[in-house]
Design a protein around this motif. Sequence first.
Motif, PDB file in Angstrom:
ATOM      1  N   SER A 170       0.828  -1.205   0.000  1.00  0.00           N
ATOM      2  CA  SER A 170       0.000   0.000   0.000  1.00  0.00           C
ATOM      3  C   SER A 170       0.859   1.250   0.000  1.00  0.00           C
ATOM      4  CB  SER A 170      -0.918   0.000   1.222  1.00  0.00           C
ATOM      5  OG  SER A 170      -0.123  -0.095   2.385  1.00  0.00           O
ATOM      6  N   HIS A 171       2.150   1.097   0.228  1.00  0.00           N
ATOM      7  CA  HIS A 171       3.082   2.230   0.126  1.00  0.00           C
ATOM      8  C   HIS A 171       4.494   1.698  -0.078  1.00  0.00           C
ATOM      9  CE1 HIS A 171       3.577   2.276   4.846  1.00  0.00           C
ATOM     10  NE2 HIS A 171       3.603   1.081   4.355  1.00  0.00           N
ATOM     11  N   THR A 172       5.349   2.554  -0.636  1.00  0.00           N
ATOM     12  CA  THR A 172       6.723   2.094  -0.894  1.00  0.00           C
ATOM     13  C   THR A 172       7.517   1.932   0.401  1.00  0.00           C
ATOM     14  OG1 THR A 172       7.104   4.405  -1.486  1.00  0.00           O
ATOM     15  CG2 THR A 172       7.097   2.809  -3.292  1.00  0.00           C
ATOM     16  N   SER A 173       6.975   2.453   1.508  1.00  0.00           N
ATOM     17  CA  SER A 173       7.655   2.248   2.795  1.00  0.00           C
ATOM     18  C   SER A 173       7.822   0.760   3.098  1.00  0.00           C
ATOM     19  CB  SER A 173       6.871   2.918   3.922  1.00  0.00           C
ATOM     20  OG  SER A 173       6.623   4.264   3.630  1.00  0.00           O
ATOM     21  N   ALA A 174       7.045  -0.088   2.403  1.00  0.00           N
ATOM     22  CA  ALA A 174       7.157  -1.539   2.597  1.00  0.00           C
ATOM     23  C   ALA A 174       8.563  -2.062   2.258  1.00  0.00           C
ATOM     24  CB  ALA A 174       6.123  -2.259   1.725  1.00  0.00           C
ATOM     25  N   PHE A 203      -0.889   0.022  -4.101  1.00  0.00           N
ATOM     26  CA  PHE A 203      -2.303  -0.325  -4.280  1.00  0.00           C
ATOM     27  C   PHE A 203      -3.082   0.007  -3.009  1.00  0.00           C
ATOM     28  CE2 PHE A 203       0.594  -3.116  -6.434  1.00  0.00           C
ATOM     29  CZ  PHE A 203       0.084  -3.226  -7.720  1.00  0.00           C
ATOM     30  N   ARG A 204      -4.275   0.535  -3.188  1.00  0.00           N
ATOM     31  CA  ARG A 204      -5.136   0.734  -2.013  1.00  0.00           C
ATOM     32  C   ARG A 204      -6.582   0.500  -2.397  1.00  0.00           C
ATOM     33  NH1 ARG A 204      -2.515   5.901   1.242  1.00  0.00           N
ATOM     34  NH2 ARG A 204      -0.399   5.093   1.093  1.00  0.00           N
ATOM     35  N   ASN A 205      -7.330   0.098  -1.406  1.00  0.00           N
ATOM     36  CA  ASN A 205      -8.745  -0.104  -1.622  1.00  0.00           C
ATOM     37  C   ASN A 205      -9.439   1.262  -1.597  1.00  0.00           C
ATOM     38  OD1 ASN A 205     -11.368  -0.904  -1.635  1.00  0.00           O
ATOM     39  ND2 ASN A 205     -11.338  -1.906   0.368  1.00  0.00           N
ATOM     40  N   PHE A 217       1.630   5.396  -8.106  1.00  0.00           N
ATOM     41  CA  PHE A 217       3.077   5.238  -7.925  1.00  0.00           C
ATOM     42  C   PHE A 217       3.633   6.204  -6.882  1.00  0.00           C
ATOM     43  CE2 PHE A 217       4.404   2.361 -11.277  1.00  0.00           C
ATOM     44  CZ  PHE A 217       3.239   2.272 -12.010  1.00  0.00           C
ATOM     45  N   GLN A 218       4.587   5.689  -6.107  1.00  0.00           N
ATOM     46  CA  GLN A 218       5.297   6.541  -5.153  1.00  0.00           C
ATOM     47  C   GLN A 218       6.794   6.381  -5.374  1.00  0.00           C
ATOM     48  OE1 GLN A 218       4.188   5.186  -1.197  1.00  0.00           O
ATOM     49  NE2 GLN A 218       2.424   6.564  -1.133  1.00  0.00           N
ATOM     50  N   MET A 219       7.554   7.301  -4.813  1.00  0.00           N
ATOM     51  CA  MET A 219       8.996   7.082  -4.747  1.00  0.00           C
ATOM     52  C   MET A 219       9.432   7.373  -3.322  1.00  0.00           C
ATOM     53  SD  MET A 219      12.197   8.760  -6.722  1.00  0.00           S
ATOM     54  CE  MET A 219      12.272   7.809  -8.206  1.00  0.00           C
ATOM     55  N   PRO A 259       3.195   6.529  11.531  1.00  0.00           N
ATOM     56  CA  PRO A 259       3.792   5.784  12.649  1.00  0.00           C
ATOM     57  C   PRO A 259       5.285   5.501  12.482  1.00  0.00           C
ATOM     58  CG  PRO A 259       1.742   4.762  11.894  1.00  0.00           C
ATOM     59  CD  PRO A 259       2.079   5.828  10.910  1.00  0.00           C
ATOM     60  N   PHE A 260       5.798   5.581  11.250  1.00  0.00           N
ATOM     61  CA  PHE A 260       7.206   5.194  11.041  1.00  0.00           C
ATOM     62  C   PHE A 260       8.165   6.373  11.043  1.00  0.00           C
ATOM     63  CE2 PHE A 260       5.879   6.174   6.748  1.00  0.00           C
ATOM     64  CZ  PHE A 260       4.606   5.632   6.694  1.00  0.00           C
ATOM     65  N   VAL A 261       7.663   7.579  11.312  1.00  0.00           N
ATOM     66  CA  VAL A 261       8.573   8.721  11.441  1.00  0.00           C
ATOM     67  C   VAL A 261       8.245   9.502  12.718  1.00  0.00           C
ATOM     68  CG1 VAL A 261       9.252   9.133   9.034  1.00  0.00           C
ATOM     69  CG2 VAL A 261       7.045   9.974   9.838  1.00  0.00           C
ATOM     70  N   ALA A 319      13.193   9.891   6.064  1.00  0.00           N
ATOM     71  CA  ALA A 319      12.509   9.157   4.994  1.00  0.00           C
ATOM     72  C   ALA A 319      11.452  10.074   4.406  1.00  0.00           C
ATOM     73  CB  ALA A 319      11.847   7.897   5.544  1.00  0.00           C
ATOM     74  N   PHE A 320      11.194   9.879   3.132  1.00  0.00           N
ATOM     75  CA  PHE A 320      10.101  10.638   2.520  1.00  0.00           C
ATOM     76  C   PHE A 320       9.371   9.740   1.534  1.00  0.00           C
ATOM     77  CE2 PHE A 320      13.948  11.389   0.065  1.00  0.00           C
ATOM     78  CZ  PHE A 320      13.547  11.062  -1.227  1.00  0.00           C
ATOM     79  N   GLY A 321       8.123  10.054   1.272  1.00  0.00           N
ATOM     80  CA  GLY A 321       7.326   9.253   0.336  1.00  0.00           C
ATOM     81  C   GLY A 321       6.690  10.170  -0.702  1.00  0.00           C
ATOM     82  N   LEU A 322       7.423  10.363  -1.799  1.00  0.00           N
ATOM     83  CA  LEU A 322       6.917  11.260  -2.853  1.00  0.00           C
ATOM     84  C   LEU A 322       5.815  10.584  -3.645  1.00  0.00           C
ATOM     85  CD1 LEU A 322       9.843  12.826  -4.890  1.00  0.00           C
ATOM     86  CD2 LEU A 322       7.805  13.998  -4.088  1.00  0.00           C
TER      87      LEU A 322
HETATM   88  N1  PHE Z   1       4.268   5.809   3.316  1.00  0.00           N
HETATM   89  C1  PHE Z   1       3.550   7.023   3.562  1.00  0.00           C
HETATM   90  C2  PHE Z   1       2.217   6.978   2.796  1.00  0.00           C
HETATM   91  O1  PHE Z   1       2.142   6.355   1.771  1.00  0.00           O
HETATM   92  C3  PHE Z   1       4.328   8.231   3.150  1.00  0.00           C
HETATM   93  C4  PHE Z   1       5.572   8.489   3.959  1.00  0.00           C
HETATM   94  C5  PHE Z   1       6.792   7.965   3.573  1.00  0.00           C
HETATM   95  C6  PHE Z   1       5.525   9.301   5.094  1.00  0.00           C
HETATM   96  C7  PHE Z   1       7.936   8.201   4.295  1.00  0.00           C
HETATM   97  C8  PHE Z   1       6.666   9.567   5.792  1.00  0.00           C
HETATM   98  C9  PHE Z   1       7.845   9.014   5.397  1.00  0.00           C
HETATM   99  O2  PHE Z   1       1.252   7.554   3.201  1.00  0.00           O
END
Ligand code: PHE
Length: 354
Positions: A170-174, A203-205, A217-219, A259-261, A319-322
């Motif tokens: 559901s996010h690239t943080s995986a 992917f998300r519901n 898509f995310q980066m 929760p991860f930052v 970390a960032f999720g573009l």
């Molecule tokens: N994974 C988060 C999301 O999809 C975005 C995110 C990534 C936030 C990295 C903080 C740090 O919503």
Amino acid sequence: MKERIESLKKEFEQKLSQVRELQNLEDLRLSFMSKKGAIQDLMKELSRIPNEQKKEAGAMINSFKQEVTARFEEKKEELNRAAEKLLIESTESYDESMPSDLLCGSYHPITLVQRELEDIFESMGFDVEDYKEIVTDFECFEAVNIPKFHPARDMQDTYYISAKNQLLKSHTSAAQNAILRKYGDRLKKEGRPIRAVFPGRCFRNEAIDASHENTFFQMEGVMVDKDISISNLIYFMKTMLSEVFGREVTVRLRPGFFPFVEPGFELDIQCLNCGGSGCPTCKNSGWLELCPCGMIHPNVLKLGGINTDEDLFEYTGFAFGLGLTRLAMMKYGVSDIRVFNEGDLSALCQFVSK
Ligand code: PHE
């Protein structure tokens, strides 16, 4: 010798004019040019004629040989062209009435944005990583500090696969856990900071509308080293976004919860359309929400094998999720997210020249 060559020339031209297929042409070539061919016979004759005539005769044979070779090549071209023409004429699937601008292939706009970002991050020393689309519950949630039954799971409902606790990420943080593990040793042994970006399909519901898709898509990006602070995060984001938009951008951080930052932020850029004074693009706020980010939570670094209980802050990182899809929408002025997944060529082909 002269007469002999003249008569061979005639014979050759006459046979050549009858050739209709490549295989026959090859047979003819062999009958003249091979070890047992007519030209080789001439060479044998050459050894038998008087010495004073040899030079002239040799030159004649040579020019005959060159002529034969050239004529073969011409004929071969001619036969190939004819075969091609026949093939085109007999192919029904070729549609001449198709608008010419749809005949050229082009990269998908998200691919264009993704590649551009990869280049920018590579130039800042980041490794570019690929990752899976099917991941485990651990990778997607538990490893990034979202335990079972945590309310944050509600916002990231996805598609579950019954086997082995797997799901569509559901996010690239995986991929964070795998990246920390992959580069952690190098960080500790050689002191080289972890700098990696990992683009990917998520992917998300979702109920689909102009701004929500179930596939997007995310980066993700991470940087981990000793003494990494929020200033490093701001510097990298600002540099990267200025490159993407081709001009200096102003950024601001607002608190945001993930929760991860910890601390977590929403990074906004000053509206590129109005320069901050307020317009419909930025809903009159002067700012555009662009990228969630933050300092990586100690639990995530511990689960990734970076820090231990003895010193939970030995290494720190951001970390960032573009949102790649969102960035592509902003960059190309696309107002409906569905354009990207519909496969409508007349829409997608427009990105070729941009
Ligand atoms: N994974 C988060 C999301 O999809 C975005 C995110 C990534 C936030 C990295 C903080 C740090 O919503």
